[in-house]
Design a protein around this motif. Structure first.
Motif, short mmCIF file in Angstrom:
data_model
loop_
_atom_site.label_atom_id
_atom_site.label_comp_id
_atom_site.label_asym_id
_atom_site.label_seq_id
_atom_site.Cartn_x
_atom_site.Cartn_y
_atom_site.Cartn_z
N ALA A 8 5.01 -8.44 9.74
CA ALA A 8 3.75 -8.52 10.45
C ALA A 8 1.70 -7.73 10.26
CB ALA A 8 3.55 -7.83 12.04
N SER A 9 2.56 -7.11 8.93
CA SER A 9 1.47 -6.63 8.23
C SER A 9 1.43 -6.52 6.47
CB SER A 9 1.68 -4.98 8.65
OG SER A 9 2.22 -3.97 8.19
N GLY A 10 2.00 -7.19 5.67
CA GLY A 10 2.12 -8.07 4.89
C GLY A 10 3.07 -8.47 4.18
N TYR A 11 3.64 -7.97 3.18
CA TYR A 11 4.66 -8.35 2.31
C TYR A 11 5.80 -7.73 1.33
CZ TYR A 11 1.29 -12.57 2.60
OH TYR A 11 1.19 -13.70 3.07
N SER A 12 6.65 -7.99 1.51
CA SER A 12 8.01 -7.03 1.63
C SER A 12 8.33 -7.15 -0.24
CB SER A 12 8.61 -7.02 2.31
OG SER A 12 8.54 -6.57 3.29
N THR A 13 8.66 -6.53 -0.95
CA THR A 13 9.65 -6.76 -1.73
C THR A 13 10.73 -6.57 -2.11
OG1 THR A 13 9.47 -4.26 -2.49
CG2 THR A 13 7.26 -5.28 -3.44
N MET A 14 11.56 -6.63 -1.21
CA MET A 14 13.28 -6.72 -1.25
C MET A 14 13.34 -6.55 0.63
SD MET A 14 16.18 -7.08 -1.94
CE MET A 14 17.46 -7.17 -1.03
N CYS A 15 14.35 -7.37 0.74
CA CYS A 15 14.54 -7.02 1.94
C CYS A 15 16.47 -7.17 2.15
CB CYS A 15 13.84 -8.28 3.18
SG CYS A 15 14.18 -8.02 5.16
N GLY A 16 17.27 -6.73 3.12
CA GLY A 16 18.30 -6.99 2.56
C GLY A 16 19.23 -7.88 4.09
N HIS A 17 18.33 -7.58 5.56
CA HIS A 17 18.95 -8.45 6.51
C HIS A 17 18.21 -9.73 6.28
CE1 HIS A 17 14.82 -8.35 8.71
NE2 HIS A 17 14.92 -9.64 8.73
N ALA A 18 17.28 -10.14 5.53
CA ALA A 18 16.30 -11.48 5.34
C ALA A 18 17.36 -12.16 4.17
CB ALA A 18 14.96 -11.40 5.00
N TYR B 30 12.00 15.84 2.07
CA TYR B 30 12.65 14.63 1.76
C TYR B 30 13.26 14.32 0.64
CZ TYR B 30 7.71 14.20 -0.02
OH TYR B 30 6.93 13.73 -0.40
N ASP B 31 13.74 13.06 0.49
CA ASP B 31 14.14 12.01 -1.12
C ASP B 31 12.95 10.44 -0.86
OD1 ASP B 31 16.03 14.07 -1.97
OD2 ASP B 31 17.18 13.37 -0.37
N VAL B 32 12.73 10.69 -1.99
CA VAL B 32 12.53 9.40 -2.49
C VAL B 32 12.82 8.52 -3.09
CG1 VAL B 32 10.33 7.33 -3.52
CG2 VAL B 32 9.73 9.86 -1.88
N VAL B 33 13.38 7.33 -2.93
CA VAL B 33 14.77 6.51 -3.62
C VAL B 33 14.12 5.06 -3.46
CG1 VAL B 33 17.35 5.58 -3.46
CG2 VAL B 33 16.27 8.40 -2.37
N PHE B 34 14.49 4.39 -4.62
CA PHE B 34 14.07 2.84 -4.92
C PHE B 34 15.70 2.62 -4.45
CE2 PHE B 34 13.78 -1.35 -7.27
CZ PHE B 34 12.64 -1.26 -6.55
N GLY B 35 15.40 1.25 -3.55
CA GLY B 35 16.48 0.02 -3.13
C GLY B 35 15.79 -1.53 -3.36
N GLY B 36 14.65 -1.37 -3.94
CA GLY B 36 14.56 -2.43 -3.95
C GLY B 36 12.64 -2.97 -2.64
N ALA B 37 12.66 -1.29 -2.62
CA ALA B 37 11.15 -0.90 -2.43
C ALA B 37 11.56 0.47 -1.99
CB ALA B 37 10.84 -1.51 -0.75
#
Length: 350
Positions: free
Chosen positions: A92-102, A177-184
């Motif tokens: 709804a607000s843009g474009y993802s770089t990764m999406c597991g469910h999709a 918190y931690d910041v992790v890259f998992g495709g995003a």
């Protein structure tokens, strides 16, 4: 009865869901995107075709929590890495770089539409490479009697960008918190660090999570991907329960401009598995079950895989199941004052 105006915009789509999170896959009506790389195509979609994103994602044809898949041609570089298909992800607000469910939904779609080879006899596993904005992922669909009963992907290399970072959040206090890259990139933390049990009302957890998300975007520099500037942004915040690996666990992900993922968030599962494996809390190959807000489950397992810019990297296999909702021809009549789409609430978590 007269049909729609001949010059009305039309888009044909297949609607699916994975663990309750929608996946609207474009069949036809979307123009060919230009560019040598998939990130070029993502930029072209934003620059030239963003009105179609709004048509597909926004009301009256979609809603603030809608999600979409735009199939595109894989790049030559991706084909050399084994990719036979490619797609972009939109919301709804843009474009993802990764999406597991999709990706899980697209795996079933690709098999059922004959886009990939399937096992003789209708039983076994169909495998293919899929180019996504974050890179090429290995995808598989398990068939029984010719029907897809589960889908999975193995992620691009995931890595920890920041561990035990902290920020002062108004009304909450100091939050770690931690910041992790998992495709995003995701900020990950147990909900108790926001002063809430994971069983607290959903609206309370979403409100606190979005307060943190806005603070991080406003006050912290965006996380940097070592190879692709287009991947260098904080995509979401994931709140977790306190279950210790490998016990089953729960996720609540807020992404974009406030969308709430109904699923356990496939790329978030990737990020969490990488975080726990690299911290020594999880063994390589051990399976862990992740539930999202609907209670449906993804299963993750992880293995170490070299480094990304000097950081230890992990590849994560995530499995789930997608279901059909329907097929539709979306139309925009030229004299419809709301035809271009609108959102009554700009985000689900204002």
């Amino acid at each position: 009865m007269a049909g729609p105006p001949r010059d009305a915009l039309r888009l044909d789509v297949v609607d699916m869901h994975t663990a309750g999170e929608p996946a609207r896959i474009v069949l036809s009506g979307y123009p060919r995107l230009e560019g040598a790389t998939i990130l070029d195509k993502r930029r072209d979609a934003l620059a030239r075709c963003d009105h179609l994103r709004r048509v597909m994602m926004h009301e009256p044809r979609g809603h603030a929590g809608m999600y979409g898949v735009i199939p595109v041609e894989p790049s030559e570089a991706a084909k050399a890495q084994g990719a036979s298909l490619a797609c972009l992800f939109t919301h709804a607000s843009g474009y993802s770089t990764m999406c597991g469910h999709a990706t899980i939904a697209f795996a079933r779609f690709a098999v059922e539409r004959g886009l990939v080879a399937t096992p003789a006899g209708g039983d076994g596993v169909a495998r293919f490479g899929l180019e996504l904005p974050c890179g090429v992922v290995a995808v598989e669909a398990r068939l029984e009697g010719g029907a897809v009963v589960a889908s999975a992907f193995e992620s691009v290399p995931a890595f920890v960008a920041e561990r035990d970072a902290s920020i002062d959040v108004a009304g909450i206090g100091r939050v770690v918190y931690d910041v992790v890259f998992g495709g995003a990139f995701y900020a990950i933390l147990p909900s108790r660090r926001l002063g809430l049990a994971f069983d607290a009302p959903l609206a309370e957890r979403v409100g606190a999570g979005m307060t943190l998300f806005r603070a991080l975007r406003a006050e912290r520099p965006a996380p940097l991907h070592p190879d692709e500037p287009d991947l260098s942004f904080l995509y979401g915040v994931i709140l977790t329960d306190d279950a210790s690996p490998p016990a089953p666990t729960r996720n609540l992900c807020m992404f974009g401009e406030g969308q709430i993922d109904r699923s356990p968030t496939g790329s978030g599962v990737t990020a969490r598995m990488a975080l726990d494996l690299l911290a020594g809390r999880l063994e390589e190959g051990a399976a862990r079950r992740f539930a999202g807000p609907t209670g449906d489950v993804f299963v993750g397992s992880a293995r170490r895989d070299g480094e990304v810019a000097g950081r230890p990297a992990v590849r994560v296999r995530v499995e789930g199941r997608a279901f059909h909702v329907g097929e539709a021809r979306l139309r925009v009549e030229p004299d419809d004052p709301l035809g271009s789409g609108f959102l009554l609430f700009e985000a689900e978590a204002g």
